[in-house]
Write a protein that holds these residues in place. Structure first.
Motif, PDB file in Angstrom:
ATOM      1  N   PRO A 174       0.819  -1.219   0.000  1.00 37.67           N
ATOM      2  CA  PRO A 174       0.000   0.000   0.000  1.00 37.67           C
ATOM      3  C   PRO A 174       0.848   1.262   0.000  1.00 37.67           C
ATOM      4  O   PRO A 174       0.535   2.235  -0.677  1.00 37.67           O
ATOM      5  CB  PRO A 174      -0.809  -0.115   1.297  1.00 37.67           C
ATOM      6  N   ARG A 175       1.961   1.198   0.746  1.00 37.24           N
ATOM      7  CA  ARG A 175       2.797   2.382   0.846  1.00 37.24           C
ATOM      8  C   ARG A 175       3.441   2.715  -0.490  1.00 37.24           C
ATOM      9  O   ARG A 175       3.449   3.864  -0.934  1.00 37.24           O
ATOM     10  CB  ARG A 175       3.880   2.132   1.901  1.00 37.24           C
ATOM     11  N   VAL A 176       3.958   1.667  -1.184  1.00 45.26           N
ATOM     12  CA  VAL A 176       4.596   1.893  -2.478  1.00 45.26           C
ATOM     13  C   VAL A 176       3.555   2.370  -3.489  1.00 45.26           C
ATOM     14  O   VAL A 176       3.813   3.269  -4.296  1.00 45.26           O
ATOM     15  CB  VAL A 176       5.291   0.597  -2.950  1.00 45.26           C
ATOM     16  N   ALA A 177       2.345   1.776  -3.438  1.00 46.69           N
ATOM     17  CA  ALA A 177       1.289   2.172  -4.367  1.00 46.69           C
ATOM     18  C   ALA A 177       0.914   3.633  -4.151  1.00 46.69           C
ATOM     19  O   ALA A 177       0.761   4.399  -5.107  1.00 46.69           O
ATOM     20  CB  ALA A 177       0.072   1.269  -4.172  1.00 46.69           C
ATOM     21  N   LEU A 178       0.804   4.026  -2.873  1.00 49.32           N
ATOM     22  CA  LEU A 178       0.457   5.414  -2.555  1.00 49.32           C
ATOM     23  C   LEU A 178       1.526   6.365  -3.074  1.00 49.32           C
ATOM     24  O   LEU A 178       1.222   7.388  -3.699  1.00 49.32           O
ATOM     25  CB  LEU A 178       0.308   5.557  -1.039  1.00 49.32           C
ATOM     26  N   ALA A 179       2.803   5.990  -2.853  1.00 47.43           N
ATOM     27  CA  ALA A 179       3.899   6.846  -3.305  1.00 47.43           C
ATOM     28  C   ALA A 179       3.899   6.953  -4.824  1.00 47.43           C
ATOM     29  O   ALA A 179       4.058   8.045  -5.375  1.00 47.43           O
ATOM     30  CB  ALA A 179       5.231   6.288  -2.802  1.00 47.43           C
ATOM     31  N   GLY A 180       3.689   5.816  -5.522  1.00 46.95           N
ATOM     32  CA  GLY A 180       3.656   5.845  -6.972  1.00 46.95           C
ATOM     33  C   GLY A 180       2.514   6.697  -7.489  1.00 46.95           C
ATOM     34  O   GLY A 180       2.684   7.486  -8.417  1.00 46.95           O
ATOM     35  N   ALA A 181       1.338   6.573  -6.843  1.00 43.51           N
ATOM     36  CA  ALA A 181       0.174   7.355  -7.268  1.00 43.51           C
ATOM     37  C   ALA A 181       0.443   8.839  -7.079  1.00 43.51           C
ATOM     38  O   ALA A 181       0.138   9.652  -7.957  1.00 43.51           O
ATOM     39  CB  ALA A 181      -1.051   6.930  -6.462  1.00 43.51           C
ATOM     40  N   SER A 182       1.057   9.229  -5.952  1.00 43.16           N
ATOM     41  CA  SER A 182       1.311  10.659  -5.745  1.00 43.16           C
ATOM     42  C   SER A 182       2.337  11.175  -6.734  1.00 43.16           C
ATOM     43  O   SER A 182       2.207  12.299  -7.228  1.00 43.16           O
ATOM     44  CB  SER A 182       1.777  10.959  -4.324  1.00 43.16           C
ATOM     45  N   ALA A 183       3.351  10.346  -7.045  1.00 41.58           N
ATOM     46  CA  ALA A 183       4.337  10.777  -8.033  1.00 41.58           C
ATOM     47  C   ALA A 183       3.666  10.964  -9.387  1.00 41.58           C
ATOM     48  O   ALA A 183       3.940  11.935 -10.104  1.00 41.58           O
ATOM     49  CB  ALA A 183       5.472   9.763  -8.117  1.00 41.58           C
ATOM     50  N   GLY A 184       2.730  10.057  -9.746  1.00 42.06           N
ATOM     51  CA  GLY A 184       2.016  10.180 -11.012  1.00 42.06           C
ATOM     52  C   GLY A 184       1.168  11.439 -11.068  1.00 42.06           C
ATOM     53  O   GLY A 184       1.182  12.169 -12.054  1.00 42.06           O
ATOM     54  N   VAL A 185       0.430  11.722  -9.954  1.00 44.35           N
ATOM     55  CA  VAL A 185      -0.406  12.925  -9.897  1.00 44.35           C
ATOM     56  C   VAL A 185       0.457  14.169 -10.037  1.00 44.35           C
ATOM     57  O   VAL A 185       0.136  15.111 -10.777  1.00 44.35           O
ATOM     58  CB  VAL A 185      -1.204  12.952  -8.574  1.00 44.35           C
ATOM     59  N   LEU A 186       1.621  14.159  -9.345  1.00 42.58           N
ATOM     60  CA  LEU A 186       2.543  15.296  -9.437  1.00 42.58           C
ATOM     61  C   LEU A 186       3.008  15.500 -10.876  1.00 42.58           C
ATOM     62  O   LEU A 186       3.054  16.628 -11.368  1.00 42.58           O
ATOM     63  CB  LEU A 186       3.766  15.036  -8.553  1.00 42.58           C
ATOM     64  N   GLY A 187       3.346  14.384 -11.559  1.00 43.85           N
ATOM     65  CA  GLY A 187       3.812  14.484 -12.933  1.00 43.85           C
ATOM     66  C   GLY A 187       2.759  15.084 -13.842  1.00 43.85           C
ATOM     67  O   GLY A 187       3.046  15.971 -14.645  1.00 43.85           O
ATOM     68  N   VAL A 188       1.500  14.623 -13.706  1.00 45.25           N
ATOM     69  CA  VAL A 188       0.408  15.140 -14.536  1.00 45.25           C
ATOM     70  C   VAL A 188       0.210  16.631 -14.268  1.00 45.25           C
ATOM     71  O   VAL A 188       0.075  17.441 -15.195  1.00 45.25           O
ATOM     72  CB  VAL A 188      -0.892  14.348 -14.261  1.00 45.25           C
ATOM     73  N   LEU A 189       0.219  17.015 -12.976  1.00 46.93           N
ATOM     74  CA  LEU A 189       0.052  18.431 -12.619  1.00 46.93           C
ATOM     75  C   LEU A 189       1.173  19.271 -13.226  1.00 46.93           C
ATOM     76  O   LEU A 189       0.929  20.361 -13.754  1.00 46.93           O
ATOM     77  CB  LEU A 189       0.058  18.589 -11.097  1.00 46.93           C
ATOM     78  N   ALA A 190       2.419  18.734 -13.177  1.00 47.85           N
ATOM     79  CA  ALA A 190       3.558  19.472 -13.719  1.00 47.85           C
ATOM     80  C   ALA A 190       3.398  19.671 -15.216  1.00 47.85           C
ATOM     81  O   ALA A 190       3.663  20.755 -15.750  1.00 47.85           O
ATOM     82  CB  ALA A 190       4.857  18.736 -13.396  1.00 47.85           C
ATOM     83  N   LEU A 191       2.920  18.616 -15.924  1.00 50.69           N
ATOM     84  CA  LEU A 191       2.716  18.730 -17.370  1.00 50.69           C
ATOM     85  C   LEU A 191       1.654  19.781 -17.684  1.00 50.69           C
ATOM     86  O   LEU A 191       1.817  20.607 -18.587  1.00 50.69           O
ATOM     87  CB  LEU A 191       2.293  17.376 -17.949  1.00 50.69           C
ATOM     88  N   LEU A 192       0.530  19.749 -16.924  1.00 55.02           N
ATOM     89  CA  LEU A 192      -0.542  20.728 -17.145  1.00 55.02           C
ATOM     90  C   LEU A 192      -0.023  22.143 -16.903  1.00 55.02           C
ATOM     91  O   LEU A 192      -0.334  23.071 -17.654  1.00 55.02           O
ATOM     92  CB  LEU A 192      -1.712  20.438 -16.201  1.00 55.02           C
ATOM     93  N   ALA A 193       0.783  22.307 -15.830  1.00 58.09           N
ATOM     94  CA  ALA A 193       1.239  23.645 -15.474  1.00 58.09           C
ATOM     95  C   ALA A 193       2.271  24.156 -16.460  1.00 58.09           C
ATOM     96  O   ALA A 193       2.327  25.359 -16.745  1.00 58.09           O
ATOM     97  CB  ALA A 193       1.829  23.626 -14.067  1.00 58.09           C
ATOM     98  N   SER A 194       3.080  23.231 -17.039  1.00 58.08           N
ATOM     99  CA  SER A 194       4.179  23.690 -17.892  1.00 58.08           C
ATOM    100  C   SER A 194       3.649  24.320 -19.175  1.00 58.08           C
ATOM    101  O   SER A 194       4.366  25.064 -19.842  1.00 58.08           O
ATOM    102  CB  SER A 194       5.111  22.530 -18.219  1.00 58.08           C
TER     103      SER A 194
END
Lengths: 106, 202
Positions: free
Chosen positions: B94-114
């Motif tokens: 669960p911990r690794v899944a949560l970390a991966g999901a947050s990294a993915g959300v961060l990446g998508v947000l960064a792409l939208l913002a860029s």
């Protein structure tokens, strides 16, 4: 330094992501606090980039540097309180592993 | 030249950050954090923020790092045998899944913002002059940002009181080693805060 704004923001994003991973994956309280500091530094870099983007010739945008100063100040307060909490935790449990403190789990 | 230096520093900062989150012992982690802070201070300097580079070195690499190192050495967390007693290495799914999901959300947000970031770089003349001249910053800090400034000093006072309360020996408890050590941390942090106040006031 003639670096595109995007590259500075990519660096900030990478540092924030690494700090986020450290915060979520590590269990040592000190390393978790260090990851939080890393994330705050990434935010500072983003503020600085914003200031570079919005400055025009002869009129620097001061919001970036001033917000960065306040973030540095908050980070100092957070580190002092956080480390005092780590000391209190260590006194109670003789360890700084966060997973040993689960009394509030329902 | 400055560009090459920036990319080298950026790589070093990312490398040190990986060191922070992957080090086995907290000591190595905190020393990597120091390296990342110094790299970022140099990046600030290259980007035209001389005052912030100085504040970064004074407050982060100076005061905050001293606090971290003080606590690591105080608690003797470098004792790996003691660390190994606890299941630090085994990461739950669960911990690794949560970390991966947050990294993915961060990446998508960064792409939208860029998409909204203007291309190009800062005015070279402005970089040479510096974006954070002391006089403009001081004037802004004591006029437009006076209320946040005063709130920040209140926050530092509250922090100082909070740390002293946390570190204070419990009433009735015997004078034990850790309590005295915690009081020393409170004193160290209290010493670090006026330094920050000074940096802010300038």
């Amino acid at each position: 330094m003639n670096v595109p704004h995007q590259h500075l923001l990519i660096l900030a994003g990478a540092l924030f992501g690494l700090g986020c991973l450290g915060f979520l994956l590590r269990r040592n309280a000190i390393i978790v606090l260090a990851s939080v500091e890393l994330m705050l530094n990434a935010a500072n870099l983003a503020f600085i980039t914003g200031s570079r983007i919005h400055s025009t010739a002869g009129r620097p945008s001061l919001e970036g540097p001033i917000f960065t100063l306040f973030v540095i100040l908050i980070a100092a307060a957070e580190a002092a309180i956080g480390l005092a909490l780590v000391i209190a935790l260590y006194r109670l449990k003789q360890t700084a592993e966060l997973d040993t403190s689960s009394e509030l789990r329902g | 030249m400055a560009e090459t230096l920036f990319y080298a520093l950026a790589l070093a900062a990312v490398g040190f950050s990986v060191g922070v989150i992957s080090a086995r012992s907290p000591m190595i982690s905190v020393l990597s954090l120091l390296g990342a802070f110094v790299c970022l201070a140099l990046v600030y300097l290259l980007a035209g923020f001389q005052f912030l580079a100085a504040a970064q070195v004074l407050v982060y690499a100076g005061a905050i790092m001293v606090l971290f190192l003080f606590v690591v050495m105080l608690l003797n967390l470098t004792d790996l045998a003691k660390v190994a007693e606890h299941p630090t290495r085994a990461l739950g799914l669960p911990r690794v899944a949560l970390a991966g999901a947050s990294a993915g959300v961060l990446g998508v947000l960064a792409l939208l913002a860029s998409a909204n970031v203007p291309s190009g770089s800062a005015d070279p003349a402005m970089v040479a002059q510096g974006f954070d001249g002391l006089e403009p910053i001081a004037v802004a800090l004591f006029s437009r940002y006076l209320l946040p400034f005063e709130a920040a000093s209140l926050l530092l006072l509250a922090t100082m009181v909070g740390v002293i309360v946390l570190a204070k020996r419990q009433r009735g408890a015997a004078a034990s080693g850790p309590a005295k050590e915690a009081a020393a941390v409170a004193a160290a942090s209290a010493a670090a805060e006026p330094q920050l106040e000074g940096a802010g006031a300038r």
